[in-house]
Design a protein around this motif. Structure first.
Motif, PDB file in Angstrom:
ATOM      1  N   GLN A   1      -3.048  -0.681  10.167  1.00 26.46           N
ATOM      2  CA  GLN A   1      -4.409  -0.114  10.112  1.00 26.46           C
ATOM      3  C   GLN A   1      -5.422  -1.207  10.427  1.00 26.46           C
ATOM      4  OE1 GLN A   1      -3.988   1.353   6.002  1.00 26.46           O
ATOM      5  NE2 GLN A   1      -5.561  -0.135   5.430  1.00 26.46           N
ATOM      6  N   PRO A   2      -5.446  -1.664  11.683  1.00 32.41           N
ATOM      7  CA  PRO A   2      -6.256  -2.837  12.038  1.00 32.41           C
ATOM      8  C   PRO A   2      -7.764  -2.661  11.898  1.00 32.41           C
ATOM      9  CG  PRO A   2      -5.390  -1.782  14.007  1.00 32.41           C
ATOM     10  CD  PRO A   2      -4.767  -1.089  12.830  1.00 32.41           C
ATOM     11  N   ASP A   3      -8.245  -1.447  11.952  1.00 35.39           N
ATOM     12  CA  ASP A   3      -9.698  -1.238  11.896  1.00 35.39           C
ATOM     13  C   ASP A   3     -10.183  -0.722  10.553  1.00 35.39           C
ATOM     14  OD1 ASP A   3      -9.948  -2.041  14.546  1.00 35.39           O
ATOM     15  OD2 ASP A   3      -9.524  -0.022  15.281  1.00 35.39           O
ATOM     16  N   ARG A   4      -9.328  -0.774   9.551  1.00 32.04           N
ATOM     17  CA  ARG A   4      -9.699  -0.275   8.221  1.00 32.04           C
ATOM     18  C   ARG A   4      -9.359  -1.320   7.170  1.00 32.04           C
ATOM     19  NH1 ARG A   4      -6.372   4.804   8.882  1.00 32.04           N
ATOM     20  NH2 ARG A   4      -5.311   3.804   7.163  1.00 32.04           N
ATOM     21  N   PRO A   5     -10.072  -1.331   6.051  1.00 27.63           N
ATOM     22  CA  PRO A   5      -9.724  -2.233   4.942  1.00 27.63           C
ATOM     23  C   PRO A   5      -8.365  -1.842   4.366  1.00 27.63           C
ATOM     24  CG  PRO A   5     -11.924  -1.318   4.652  1.00 27.63           C
ATOM     25  CD  PRO A   5     -11.293  -0.579   5.784  1.00 27.63           C
ATOM     26  N   LEU A   6      -7.706  -2.818   3.782  1.00 26.06           N
ATOM     27  CA  LEU A   6      -6.391  -2.586   3.183  1.00 26.06           C
ATOM     28  C   LEU A   6      -6.508  -2.691   1.670  1.00 26.06           C
ATOM     29  CD1 LEU A   6      -3.294  -2.253   3.488  1.00 26.06           C
ATOM     30  CD2 LEU A   6      -3.160  -4.750   3.517  1.00 26.06           C
ATOM     31  N   GLN A   7      -6.141  -1.640   0.975  1.00 27.03           N
ATOM     32  CA  GLN A   7      -6.158  -1.650  -0.487  1.00 27.03           C
ATOM     33  C   GLN A   7      -4.829  -2.198  -0.978  1.00 27.03           C
ATOM     34  OE1 GLN A   7      -7.490   1.991  -2.262  1.00 27.03           O
ATOM     35  NE2 GLN A   7      -6.665   1.449  -4.266  1.00 27.03           N
ATOM     36  N   VAL A   8      -4.896  -3.169  -1.903  1.00 25.03           N
ATOM     37  CA  VAL A   8      -3.699  -3.770  -2.479  1.00 25.03           C
ATOM     38  C   VAL A   8      -3.825  -3.763  -3.994  1.00 25.03           C
ATOM     39  CG1 VAL A   8      -3.183  -5.206  -0.462  1.00 25.03           C
ATOM     40  CG2 VAL A   8      -4.640  -6.111  -2.265  1.00 25.03           C
ATOM     41  N   GLU A   9      -2.681  -3.928  -4.678  1.00 25.00           N
ATOM     42  CA  GLU A   9      -2.663  -3.899  -6.140  1.00 25.00           C
ATOM     43  C   GLU A   9      -1.937  -5.123  -6.672  1.00 25.00           C
ATOM     44  OE1 GLU A   9      -0.453  -1.316  -9.544  1.00 25.00           O
ATOM     45  OE2 GLU A   9      -1.564  -0.176  -8.056  1.00 25.00           O
ATOM     46  N   ASP A  10      -2.505  -5.718  -7.709  1.00 27.34           N
ATOM     47  CA  ASP A  10      -1.855  -6.820  -8.420  1.00 27.34           C
ATOM     48  C   ASP A  10      -0.749  -6.205  -9.281  1.00 27.34           C
ATOM     49  OD1 ASP A  10      -1.089  -8.695 -10.382  1.00 27.34           O
ATOM     50  OD2 ASP A  10      -3.070  -9.633 -10.382  1.00 27.34           O
ATOM     51  N   PRO A  11       0.519  -6.593  -9.054  1.00 25.49           N
ATOM     52  CA  PRO A  11       1.603  -5.967  -9.805  1.00 25.49           C
ATOM     53  C   PRO A  11       1.584  -6.300 -11.298  1.00 25.49           C
ATOM     54  CG  PRO A  11       2.438  -7.751  -8.437  1.00 25.49           C
ATOM     55  CD  PRO A  11       0.999  -7.575  -8.089  1.00 25.49           C
ATOM     56  N   LEU A  12       0.916  -7.373 -11.680  1.00 25.35           N
ATOM     57  CA  LEU A  12       0.873  -7.749 -13.101  1.00 25.35           C
ATOM     58  C   LEU A  12      -0.235  -7.035 -13.863  1.00 25.35           C
ATOM     59  CD1 LEU A  12       1.523 -11.593 -12.757  1.00 25.35           C
ATOM     60  CD2 LEU A  12       3.173  -9.789 -13.303  1.00 25.35           C
TER      61      LEU A  12
ATOM     62  N   HIS B   1      -2.363  -4.626 -12.363  1.00 25.52           N
ATOM     63  CA  HIS B   1      -2.660  -3.347 -11.715  1.00 25.52           C
ATOM     64  C   HIS B   1      -4.117  -3.269 -11.243  1.00 25.52           C
ATOM     65  CE1 HIS B   1       1.308  -1.905 -12.701  1.00 25.52           C
ATOM     66  NE2 HIS B   1       1.102  -2.314 -13.948  1.00 25.52           N
ATOM     67  N   ALA B   2      -4.770  -4.405 -11.148  1.00 26.41           N
ATOM     68  CA  ALA B   2      -6.122  -4.445 -10.590  1.00 26.41           C
ATOM     69  C   ALA B   2      -6.042  -4.131  -9.101  1.00 26.41           C
ATOM     70  CB  ALA B   2      -6.761  -5.810 -10.813  1.00 26.41           C
ATOM     71  N   GLN B   3      -7.039  -3.386  -8.623  1.00 23.24           N
ATOM     72  CA  GLN B   3      -7.083  -2.997  -7.220  1.00 23.24           C
ATOM     73  C   GLN B   3      -7.995  -3.952  -6.454  1.00 23.24           C
ATOM     74  OE1 GLN B   3      -5.477  -0.024  -5.885  1.00 23.24           O
ATOM     75  NE2 GLN B   3      -4.393  -0.271  -7.823  1.00 23.24           N
ATOM     76  N   TYR B   4      -7.594  -4.302  -5.246  1.00 19.65           N
ATOM     77  CA  TYR B   4      -8.368  -5.175  -4.371  1.00 19.65           C
ATOM     78  C   TYR B   4      -8.416  -4.558  -2.987  1.00 19.65           C
ATOM     79  CZ  TYR B   4      -7.687  -8.622  -8.049  1.00 19.65           C
ATOM     80  OH  TYR B   4      -7.670  -9.270  -9.250  1.00 19.65           O
TER      81      TYR B   4
END
Length: 89
Positions: free
Chosen positions: A16-27, A29-32
């Motif tokens: 998804q090169p033109d969109r932000p990527l949502q990621v999660e801290d596995p410890l 569970h904070a979203q970034y």
């Protein structure tokens, strides 16, 4: 030292090169959200402005000039008395 993106994140960004990527801290569970630096800087410029309240007295001269014609209009004297404005006689 700037952290490097993992192979997994690089692949996800490529999908998804033109969109932000949502990621999660596995410890925690904070979203970034990962965004390109250029996009982040544009967002930051949009919200990075002086939010202090301007002094309303700075607008008085411009306001007075803008309404001067209304203040000098005929019939205005009806509004200079207390109560309901009356038709000029």
């Amino acid at each position: 030292m700037t952290p490097q993106l993992s192979t997994e994140l690089l692949q996800a960004l490529a999908r998804q090169p033109d969109r932000p990527l949502q990621v999660e801290d596995p410890l925690t569970h904070a979203q970034y959200v990962l965004v390109r630096l250029e996009a982040y800087e544009q967002l930051r410029q949009g919200v990075d402005y002086d939010t202090s309240d301007p002094d309303p007295r700075a607008f008085y001269p411009a306001f007075a000039a803008a309404v001067q014609g209304d203040l000098d209009a005929s019939g205005r004297e009806a509004y200079d008395v207390d109560g309901i404005p009356q038709e000029p006689s």
